[in-house]
Design an enzyme around this catalytic site. Structure first.
Site, PDB file in Angstrom:
ATOM      1  N   SER A 279       7.856 -12.286  23.575  1.00  0.00           N
ATOM      2  CA  SER A 279       7.885 -12.532  22.125  1.00  0.00           C
ATOM      3  C   SER A 279       7.459 -11.279  21.373  1.00  0.00           C
ATOM      4  O   SER A 279       8.005 -10.952  20.320  1.00  0.00           O
ATOM      5  CB  SER A 279       6.956 -13.685  21.766  1.00  0.00           C
ATOM      6  OG  SER A 279       7.402 -14.865  22.356  1.00  0.00           O
TER       7      SER A 279
ATOM      8  N   LYS B   4      -5.454 -15.942  15.897  1.00  0.00           N
ATOM      9  CA  LYS B   4      -4.247 -15.109  15.946  1.00  0.00           C
ATOM     10  C   LYS B   4      -3.566 -15.125  14.596  1.00  0.00           C
ATOM     11  O   LYS B   4      -3.690 -16.071  13.830  1.00  0.00           O
ATOM     12  CB  LYS B   4      -3.291 -15.649  17.016  1.00  0.00           C
ATOM     13  CG  LYS B   4      -3.565 -15.091  18.390  1.00  0.00           C
ATOM     14  CD  LYS B   4      -2.354 -15.309  19.275  1.00  0.00           C
ATOM     15  CE  LYS B   4      -2.575 -14.745  20.664  1.00  0.00           C
ATOM     16  NZ  LYS B   4      -1.452 -15.057  21.554  1.00  0.00           N
TER      17      LYS B   4
ATOM     18  N   ARG C  56       6.949 -13.183  34.836  1.00  0.00           N
ATOM     19  CA  ARG C  56       8.077 -12.250  34.743  1.00  0.00           C
ATOM     20  C   ARG C  56       7.923 -11.121  35.744  1.00  0.00           C
ATOM     21  O   ARG C  56       8.831 -10.812  36.501  1.00  0.00           O
ATOM     22  CB  ARG C  56       8.172 -11.674  33.321  1.00  0.00           C
ATOM     23  CG  ARG C  56       8.623 -12.681  32.288  1.00  0.00           C
ATOM     24  CD  ARG C  56       8.294 -12.225  30.907  1.00  0.00           C
ATOM     25  NE  ARG C  56       6.857 -12.040  30.752  1.00  0.00           N
ATOM     26  CZ  ARG C  56       6.241 -11.849  29.602  1.00  0.00           C
ATOM     27  NH1 ARG C  56       6.926 -11.773  28.508  1.00  0.00           N
ATOM     28  NH2 ARG C  56       4.934 -11.717  29.546  1.00  0.00           N
TER      29      ARG C  56
ATOM     30  N   HIS D 199      11.733 -18.454  27.404  1.00  0.00           N
ATOM     31  CA  HIS D 199      11.027 -19.733  27.257  1.00  0.00           C
ATOM     32  C   HIS D 199      11.993 -20.898  27.482  1.00  0.00           C
ATOM     33  O   HIS D 199      11.669 -21.860  28.164  1.00  0.00           O
ATOM     34  CB  HIS D 199      10.447 -19.869  25.839  1.00  0.00           C
ATOM     35  CG  HIS D 199       9.316 -18.931  25.523  1.00  0.00           C
ATOM     36  ND1 HIS D 199       9.261 -18.189  24.371  1.00  0.00           N
ATOM     37  CD2 HIS D 199       8.190 -18.619  26.216  1.00  0.00           C
ATOM     38  CE1 HIS D 199       8.142 -17.465  24.352  1.00  0.00           C
ATOM     39  NE2 HIS D 199       7.484 -17.701  25.468  1.00  0.00           N
TER      40      HIS D 199
HETATM   41  O1  PNS Z   1       2.054 -17.714  25.318  1.00  0.00           O
HETATM   42  P1  PNS Z   1       0.660 -17.311  25.673  1.00  0.00           P
HETATM   43  O2  PNS Z   1      -0.016 -16.691  24.467  1.00  0.00           O
HETATM   44  O3  PNS Z   1       0.615 -16.441  26.888  1.00  0.00           O
HETATM   45  O4  PNS Z   1      -0.150 -18.648  26.039  1.00  0.00           O
HETATM   46  C1  PNS Z   1      -1.507 -18.613  26.370  1.00  0.00           C
HETATM   47  C2  PNS Z   1      -2.116 -20.028  26.449  1.00  0.00           C
HETATM   48  C3  PNS Z   1      -1.840 -20.794  25.174  1.00  0.00           C
HETATM   49  C4  PNS Z   1      -1.506 -20.783  27.602  1.00  0.00           C
HETATM   50  C5  PNS Z   1      -3.648 -19.863  26.677  1.00  0.00           C
HETATM   51  O5  PNS Z   1      -4.181 -18.989  25.737  1.00  0.00           O
HETATM   52  C6  PNS Z   1      -4.427 -21.180  26.593  1.00  0.00           C
HETATM   53  O6  PNS Z   1      -4.281 -22.047  27.434  1.00  0.00           O
HETATM   54  N1  PNS Z   1      -5.254 -21.337  25.551  1.00  0.00           N
HETATM   55  C7  PNS Z   1      -6.027 -22.538  25.320  1.00  0.00           C
HETATM   56  C8  PNS Z   1      -7.518 -22.304  25.471  1.00  0.00           C
HETATM   57  C9  PNS Z   1      -7.939 -22.440  26.919  1.00  0.00           C
HETATM   58  O7  PNS Z   1      -7.829 -23.486  27.533  1.00  0.00           O
HETATM   59  N2  PNS Z   1      -8.437 -21.333  27.482  1.00  0.00           N
HETATM   60  C10 PNS Z   1      -8.853 -21.262  28.855  1.00  0.00           C
HETATM   61  C11 PNS Z   1      -7.706 -20.966  29.768  1.00  0.00           C
HETATM   62  S1  PNS Z   1      -8.257 -19.941  31.023  1.00  0.00           S
END
Ligand code: PNS
Length: 180
Positions: free
Chosen positions: A130, A43, A92, A19
């Protein structure tokens, strides 16, 4: 060139060296970079939102154009509120691609003016996640190559009850042998 504001969204539970590598590279590419932690009540994170925010603030304070924030709801709505132009995500391996592509396409459908920019993870960090870091730390393995010392310390404290100061303190100098 206009003032480009980028959002680097994620769960960051906990933040890893991968990150931080992305933050460092993103801070060179964009005028402003906002590291945005998702507030997700569904979560059950290891680190609370506040803990993650504090860790990320400390870890990113050397970058003058980076700040840390939290968001909930749709990412595109948050980006609109901030007037952001770019979503930054790391990839990745090919296994990340499918999910990231789906998310990028959906976000573009919801907000066509917002671009998702992918950076490939640095080789050294391409195996880090993570989730894996938490698993290894839980089972007593070494994680210092995967997370900054601050996060390693907090992980040890959270999972194994080692006080942060114990890890932070330098190894004690060996007592000198007394001549008799
Ligand atoms: O670190 P992560 O868990 O891979 O991050 C995922 C994240 C936070 C980027 C994604 O879950 C997100 O954008 N959530 C917000 C809700 C949203 O907008 N969902 C639609 C996206 S397709």
């Amino acid at each position: 060139m206009k003032h480009v504001v980028a959002i680097y969204p994620g769960s960051f539970d906990p933040p890893t060296k991968g990150h931080l590598d992305l933050v460092a590279r993103g801070s060179r590419l964009f005028h402003e970079l906002i590291v945005a932690i998702l507030r997700n009540p569904d979560k059950d994170p290891l680190f609370s939102l506040e803990e993650r925010r504090r860790m990320l603030e400390r870890l990113t304070r050397r970058f003058s154009n980076v700040r840390v924030d939290t968001f909930d709801g749709l990412l595109v709505d948050y980006a609109r509120q901030l007037g952001a132009h770019v979503l930054l995500r790391g990839i990745r391996a090919i296994s990340d691609y499918e999910f990231e592509l789906q998310m990028a396409l959906m976000n573009r459908k919801l907000e066509p003016m917002l671009e998702t920019v992918f950076l490939t993870a640095a080789e050294d960090y391409s195996y880090i996640s993570s989730r894996i870091v938490k698993d290894i730390a839980r089972l007593g393995g070494e994680v210092h190559e995967m997370v900054p010392p601050l996060v390693e310390e907090r992980l040890q404290f959270k999972l194994n009850g080692h006080k942060p100061s114990q890890l932070a303190s330098k190894p004690r100098a060996k007592a000198k042998l007394q001549r008799t």
